[in-house]
Design a protein around this motif. Structure first.
Motif, PDB file in Angstrom:
ATOM      1  N   GLY A  19      19.934  41.390 -20.433  1.00  0.00           N
ATOM      2  CA  GLY A  19      20.748  42.264 -21.276  1.00  0.00           C
ATOM      3  C   GLY A  19      22.206  42.205 -20.847  1.00  0.00           C
ATOM      4  O   GLY A  19      22.604  41.391 -20.026  1.00  0.00           O
ATOM      5  N   TRP A  20      23.017  43.081 -21.419  1.00  0.00           N
ATOM      6  CA  TRP A  20      24.445  43.111 -21.110  1.00  0.00           C
ATOM      7  C   TRP A  20      24.667  43.563 -19.673  1.00  0.00           C
ATOM      8  O   TRP A  20      23.971  44.458 -19.181  1.00  0.00           O
ATOM      9  N   ARG A  21      25.666  42.953 -19.007  1.00  0.00           N
ATOM     10  CA  ARG A  21      26.042  43.312 -17.646  1.00  0.00           C
ATOM     11  C   ARG A  21      27.566  43.276 -17.519  1.00  0.00           C
ATOM     12  O   ARG A  21      28.245  42.523 -18.224  1.00  0.00           O
ATOM     13  N   LEU A  22      28.074  44.080 -16.606  1.00  0.00           N
ATOM     14  CA  LEU A  22      29.489  44.009 -16.247  1.00  0.00           C
ATOM     15  C   LEU A  22      29.724  42.729 -15.453  1.00  0.00           C
ATOM     16  O   LEU A  22      28.966  42.436 -14.527  1.00  0.00           O
ATOM     17  N   ARG A  23      30.760  42.010 -15.795  1.00  0.00           N
ATOM     18  CA  ARG A  23      31.145  40.844 -14.990  1.00  0.00           C
ATOM     19  C   ARG A  23      32.312  41.215 -14.099  1.00  0.00           C
ATOM     20  O   ARG A  23      32.324  40.881 -12.931  1.00  0.00           O
ATOM     21  N   THR A  24      33.281  41.913 -14.677  1.00  0.00           N
ATOM     22  CA  THR A  24      34.418  42.406 -13.891  1.00  0.00           C
ATOM     23  C   THR A  24      34.730  43.841 -14.298  1.00  0.00           C
ATOM     24  O   THR A  24      34.565  44.216 -15.458  1.00  0.00           O
ATOM     25  N   ARG A  25      35.150  44.614 -13.323  1.00  0.00           N
ATOM     26  CA  ARG A  25      35.578  45.996 -13.566  1.00  0.00           C
ATOM     27  C   ARG A  25      36.830  46.209 -12.729  1.00  0.00           C
ATOM     28  O   ARG A  25      36.814  46.043 -11.512  1.00  0.00           O
ATOM     29  N   ALA A  26      37.938  46.542 -13.389  1.00  0.00           N
ATOM     30  CA  ALA A  26      39.216  46.739 -12.705  1.00  0.00           C
ATOM     31  C   ALA A  26      39.730  48.149 -12.991  1.00  0.00           C
ATOM     32  O   ALA A  26      39.870  48.538 -14.147  1.00  0.00           O
ATOM     33  N   MET A  27      40.015  48.898 -11.931  1.00  0.00           N
ATOM     34  CA  MET A  27      40.477  50.284 -12.048  1.00  0.00           C
ATOM     35  C   MET A  27      41.993  50.331 -12.149  1.00  0.00           C
ATOM     36  O   MET A  27      42.689  49.673 -11.375  1.00  0.00           O
ATOM     37  N   THR A  58      25.945  46.989 -33.560  1.00  0.00           N
ATOM     38  CA  THR A  58      25.701  48.373 -33.121  1.00  0.00           C
ATOM     39  C   THR A  58      24.756  48.396 -31.925  1.00  0.00           C
ATOM     40  O   THR A  58      24.992  49.129 -30.959  1.00  0.00           O
ATOM     41  N   ASP A  59      23.702  47.584 -31.961  1.00  0.00           N
ATOM     42  CA  ASP A  59      22.777  47.503 -30.824  1.00  0.00           C
ATOM     43  C   ASP A  59      23.509  47.058 -29.557  1.00  0.00           C
ATOM     44  O   ASP A  59      23.283  47.595 -28.472  1.00  0.00           O
ATOM     45  N   ASP A  60      24.373  46.040 -29.688  1.00  0.00           N
ATOM     46  CA  ASP A  60      25.142  45.564 -28.534  1.00  0.00           C
ATOM     47  C   ASP A  60      26.038  46.667 -27.980  1.00  0.00           C
ATOM     48  O   ASP A  60      26.101  46.873 -26.765  1.00  0.00           O
ATOM     49  N   LEU A  61      26.726  47.371 -28.858  1.00  0.00           N
ATOM     50  CA  LEU A  61      27.620  48.443 -28.410  1.00  0.00           C
ATOM     51  C   LEU A  61      26.859  49.553 -27.691  1.00  0.00           C
ATOM     52  O   LEU A  61      27.285  50.028 -26.632  1.00  0.00           O
ATOM     53  N   VAL A  62      25.725  49.955 -28.236  1.00  0.00           N
ATOM     54  CA  VAL A  62      24.914  51.000 -27.603  1.00  0.00           C
ATOM     55  C   VAL A  62      24.414  50.523 -26.241  1.00  0.00           C
ATOM     56  O   VAL A  62      24.450  51.274 -25.260  1.00  0.00           O
ATOM     57  N   GLU A  63      23.968  49.271 -26.158  1.00  0.00           N
ATOM     58  CA  GLU A  63      23.478  48.752 -24.874  1.00  0.00           C
ATOM     59  C   GLU A  63      24.590  48.747 -23.821  1.00  0.00           C
ATOM     60  O   GLU A  63      24.376  49.136 -22.673  1.00  0.00           O
ATOM     61  N   ILE A  64      25.799  48.327 -24.202  1.00  0.00           N
ATOM     62  CA  ILE A  64      26.915  48.328 -23.248  1.00  0.00           C
ATOM     63  C   ILE A  64      27.278  49.752 -22.856  1.00  0.00           C
ATOM     64  O   ILE A  64      27.517  50.043 -21.676  1.00  0.00           O
ATOM     65  N   GLU A  65      27.298  50.672 -23.811  1.00  0.00           N
ATOM     66  CA  GLU A  65      27.606  52.066 -23.486  1.00  0.00           C
ATOM     67  C   GLU A  65      26.576  52.648 -22.520  1.00  0.00           C
ATOM     68  O   GLU A  65      26.925  53.378 -21.582  1.00  0.00           O
ATOM     69  N   GLN A  66      25.301  52.321 -22.694  1.00  0.00           N
ATOM     70  CA  GLN A  66      24.263  52.787 -21.774  1.00  0.00           C
ATOM     71  C   GLN A  66      24.417  52.157 -20.392  1.00  0.00           C
ATOM     72  O   GLN A  66      24.199  52.805 -19.370  1.00  0.00           O
ATOM     73  N   LEU A  67      24.812  50.906 -20.353  1.00  0.00           N
ATOM     74  CA  LEU A  67      25.095  50.230 -19.087  1.00  0.00           C
ATOM     75  C   LEU A  67      26.188  50.974 -18.325  1.00  0.00           C
ATOM     76  O   LEU A  67      26.054  51.260 -17.127  1.00  0.00           O
ATOM     77  N   LEU A  68      27.256  51.344 -19.027  1.00  0.00           N
ATOM     78  CA  LEU A  68      28.369  52.055 -18.392  1.00  0.00           C
ATOM     79  C   LEU A  68      27.964  53.472 -17.990  1.00  0.00           C
ATOM     80  O   LEU A  68      28.433  53.982 -16.958  1.00  0.00           O
ATOM     81  N   ALA A  69      27.100  54.090 -18.769  1.00  0.00           N
ATOM     82  CA  ALA A  69      26.594  55.420 -18.389  1.00  0.00           C
ATOM     83  C   ALA A  69      25.756  55.315 -17.112  1.00  0.00           C
ATOM     84  O   ALA A  69      25.866  56.178 -16.221  1.00  0.00           O
TER      85      ALA A  69
END
Length: 138
Positions: free
Chosen positions: A108-116, A4-15
């Motif tokens: 912490g968590w980071r995006l490595r790749t983002r594809a639209m 749950t902590d990991d998911l929240v951290e990734i969601e905050q990263l994307l926000a």
């Protein structure tokens, strides 16, 4: 950390990505990626050193994102996040989704790749036409 902590951290990263893109804060956008990260859209893949020029050439507006679906696998993860971009001056929209990979780093968590992927009025899903962005690579 718990799942749950990991998911929240990734969601905050994307926000943070969406808010920074909406505000035009390129430096903040870059902080959500790993140093070797990249962004793919418009028929091409862009390393982070090209991202500021790519953002400068893009329309400005609201990046409205939905809750991502994230699959955790230890210190890496994959995810998909819906997007509705509304251009500020005429309120034209682009809709679609991001396909992402994430990596846990010392920071912490980071995006490595983002594809639209864009969703067209026809219902087609594609990575888009080449952007009106001229690369200065040698």
């Amino acid at each position: 950390m718990s799942e749950t902590d990991d998911l929240v951290e990734i969601e905050q990263l994307l926000a943070r990505y969406a808010v920074a893109m909406t505000r035009g804060d390129v430096e903040e956008v870059l902080t959500v990626f790993t140093a070797d990260g990249n962004y793919s859209a418009f028929g091409d893949t862009y390393p982070l050193d090209e991202f500021p020029a790519l953002i400068a050439a893009a329309p400005k507006g609201l990046f409205l994102v939905g809750t991502p679906v994230i699959e955790l696998a230890g210190d890496s993860a994959t995810g998909t996040q819906p997007l509705c971009f509304v251009e500020h001056s005429e309120h034209r929209m682009r809709i679609g989704y991001y396909n992402d990979t994430y990596t846990r780093t010392a920071e912490g968590w980071r995006l490595r790749t983002r594809a639209m992927t864009f969703i067209r009025r026809s219902g087609d899903h594609d990575s888009g036409r080449p952007h009106a962005f001229e690369r200065t690579r040698s």
